[in-house]
Design a protein around this motif. Structure first.
Motif, PDB file in Angstrom:
ATOM      1  N   ARG A  12      77.566  10.364  68.821  1.00  0.00           N
ATOM      2  CA  ARG A  12      77.460   9.479  70.002  1.00  0.00           C
ATOM      3  C   ARG A  12      76.876   9.509  71.389  1.00  0.00           C
ATOM      4  NH1 ARG A  12      74.251   5.196  69.148  1.00  0.00           N
ATOM      5  NH2 ARG A  12      75.658   4.122  67.252  1.00  0.00           N
ATOM      6  N   ARG A  74      69.682   9.466  64.374  1.00  0.00           N
ATOM      7  CA  ARG A  74      69.546   8.021  65.318  1.00  0.00           C
ATOM      8  C   ARG A  74      69.110   7.402  63.299  1.00  0.00           C
ATOM      9  NH1 ARG A  74      63.940   7.927  68.374  1.00  0.00           N
ATOM     10  NH2 ARG A  74      65.457   8.554  70.085  1.00  0.00           N
ATOM     11  N   PHE A  77      72.981   6.798  62.645  1.00  0.00           N
ATOM     12  CA  PHE A  77      73.693   5.316  63.196  1.00  0.00           C
ATOM     13  C   PHE A  77      72.625   3.970  62.731  1.00  0.00           C
ATOM     14  CE2 PHE A  77      75.074   8.469  66.629  1.00  0.00           C
ATOM     15  CZ  PHE A  77      75.827   8.352  66.018  1.00  0.00           C
ATOM     16  N   ASP A  78      71.084   3.710  62.947  1.00  0.00           N
ATOM     17  CA  ASP A  78      70.880   2.214  62.359  1.00  0.00           C
ATOM     18  C   ASP A  78      71.241   2.289  61.045  1.00  0.00           C
ATOM     19  OD1 ASP A  78      69.304   2.603  64.601  1.00  0.00           O
ATOM     20  OD2 ASP A  78      67.519   3.595  64.032  1.00  0.00           O
ATOM     21  N   ARG A  79      71.450   2.870  60.403  1.00  0.00           N
ATOM     22  CA  ARG A  79      72.177   2.498  58.655  1.00  0.00           C
ATOM     23  C   ARG A  79      73.583   1.815  58.785  1.00  0.00           C
ATOM     24  NH1 ARG A  79      70.357   7.037  54.217  1.00  0.00           N
ATOM     25  NH2 ARG A  79      71.602   5.263  52.941  1.00  0.00           N
ATOM     26  N   ILE A  80      74.429   2.145  59.538  1.00  0.00           N
ATOM     27  CA  ILE A  80      75.473   2.421  59.588  1.00  0.00           C
ATOM     28  C   ILE A  80      75.462   0.777  60.479  1.00  0.00           C
ATOM     29  CG2 ILE A  80      77.977   2.522  61.207  1.00  0.00           C
ATOM     30  CD1 ILE A  80      77.176   5.845  60.902  1.00  0.00           C
ATOM     31  N   ALA A  81      74.854   1.030  61.417  1.00  0.00           N
ATOM     32  CA  ALA A  81      74.805  -0.638  62.303  1.00  0.00           C
ATOM     33  C   ALA A  81      74.008  -1.591  61.308  1.00  0.00           C
ATOM     34  CB  ALA A  81      73.775  -0.372  63.273  1.00  0.00           C
ATOM     35  N   GLN A  82      73.246  -1.460  59.882  1.00  0.00           N
ATOM     36  CA  GLN A  82      72.832  -2.552  59.770  1.00  0.00           C
ATOM     37  C   GLN A  82      72.988  -2.653  58.599  1.00  0.00           C
ATOM     38  OE1 GLN A  82      69.399  -0.794  57.566  1.00  0.00           O
ATOM     39  NE2 GLN A  82      68.625  -2.516  56.594  1.00  0.00           N
ATOM     40  N   THR A  83      74.232  -1.838  58.546  1.00  0.00           N
ATOM     41  CA  THR A  83      75.396  -2.215  57.267  1.00  0.00           C
ATOM     42  C   THR A  83      76.176  -2.897  57.451  1.00  0.00           C
ATOM     43  OG1 THR A  83      75.085  -0.284  56.281  1.00  0.00           O
ATOM     44  CG2 THR A  83      76.685  -1.510  55.380  1.00  0.00           C
ATOM     45  N   LEU A  84      76.603  -3.022  58.779  1.00  0.00           N
ATOM     46  CA  LEU A  84      77.952  -3.320  59.525  1.00  0.00           C
ATOM     47  C   LEU A  84      77.455  -4.849  59.014  1.00  0.00           C
ATOM     48  CD1 LEU A  84      79.717  -0.529  61.703  1.00  0.00           C
ATOM     49  CD2 LEU A  84      79.893  -1.362  59.377  1.00  0.00           C
ATOM     50  N   GLY A  85      76.011  -5.105  59.798  1.00  0.00           N
ATOM     51  CA  GLY A  85      75.479  -5.714  60.630  1.00  0.00           C
ATOM     52  C   GLY A  85      76.092  -6.846  58.508  1.00  0.00           C
TER      53      GLY A  85
END
Length: 292
Positions: A12, A74, A77-85
């Protein structure tokens, strides 16, 4: 050697530093000190045994190795954020992407979508439209609703609806149509299939060699019906997709004759395993269409 235990904080720190090209601005974003970010990046470089940044007097510059690593991180991290969302109130919200031929989407699916949302509140439906030409893989679709014979290469197809084509026009024109032969006095509207009107005239009992007048060709039944609503001509379209206009007497069906040139199908790539959201949507569509 595969390194499967790289520290997340270091990754990160690198990603933020690479976006800002500054340890200081990365530290502000991550709410840590500049020294901590610099230390994390140096630790990552040591583990990878590469240099990720060139340290310049006024900032940073990515090395070739850094440029290679950045887009991968990048995206991850975007995929992780999308999944957590997609987690909400202790539940996981599934995303379902569906592409539907425009006539079906507007005329049949949209009026029923409130029922689907009420039954499946944890499924986020993303709906796009097409003109019956769609690339499921390239567009990243879970399902595509198409019109045709149900045979597309590499595709599983589930039958939904029959949709016979019939004559539709505004009331002022309908009052002039006493027999099918009267249609020859009007501009005929059709899709890209050149034989549709000839097939309809044959089904209506006119001679096979009936000369069909010049027609206007559309790539969408929605555009065709918009032209019909403006009185430009007489459309040959699936009445089932325009029930609201028929019920409001915006258009009329002057003859009962209809021809079948295809059906509506729910399709997916054979290589695409069906998720629980996909199965729920398919079952709901089958119930709504009465094809169960």
């Amino acid at each position: 050697m595969l390194r499967s235990h790289l520290p997340l904080n270091a990754l990160r720190a690198f990603e933020a530093s690479a976006r800002h090209l500054s340890f200081t601005r990365a530290a502000i974003e991550l709410c840590v000190t500049q020294a901590a970010v610099s230390h994390q990046v140096k630790s990552l470089e040591a583990q990878l045994n590469v240099t990720l940044f060139k340290r310049l007097p006024r900032g940073l510059m990515l090395t070739r190795e850094g440029e290679t690593l950045l887009p991968v991180l990048r995206e991850s991290f975007d995929r992780i954020a999308q999944t957590l969302g997609q987690f909400e109130g202790g539940h996981y919200r599934e995303v379902l992407t569906v592409g539907a031929v425009g006539t079906f989407a507007v005329g049949w699916l949209l009026p029923r979508l409130a029922d689907f949302q009420a039954r499946y509140p944890l499924i986020d439906l993303r709906l796009s439209t097409h003109n019956n030409r769609v690339d499921v893989a390239a567009e990243g679709l879970d399902y595509a609703v198409r019109f045709g014979a149900g045979a597309w290469h590499g595709t599983d197809a589930c039958h939904l609806l029959e949709a016979p084509l019939t004559v539709l026009c505004i009331p002022a024109i309908a009052e002039q149509l006493h027999t099918p032969h009267d249609l020859l006095k009007h501009t005929l509207l059709r899709s890209y299939r050149a034989d549709e009107w000839s097939l309809w005239f044959h089904a209506a009992g006119l001679p096979v060699d009936t000369l069909v007048p010049r027609s206007i060709v559309f790539d969408s039944s929605l555009a065709m019906m918009d032209a019909a609503l403006q009185g430009i001509g007489v459309a040959l379209a699936p009445a089932l997709m325009f029930t609201r206009q028929l019920e409001n007497d915006l258009i009329r069906q002057p003859f009962d004759v209809g021809i079948n040139t295809g059906s509506y199908w729910l399709t997916r790539l054979q290589s695409r395993a069906e998720t629980s959201a996909m199965l729920a949507f398919k079952e709901w569509l089958q119930v709504q269409s009465g094809d169960v």
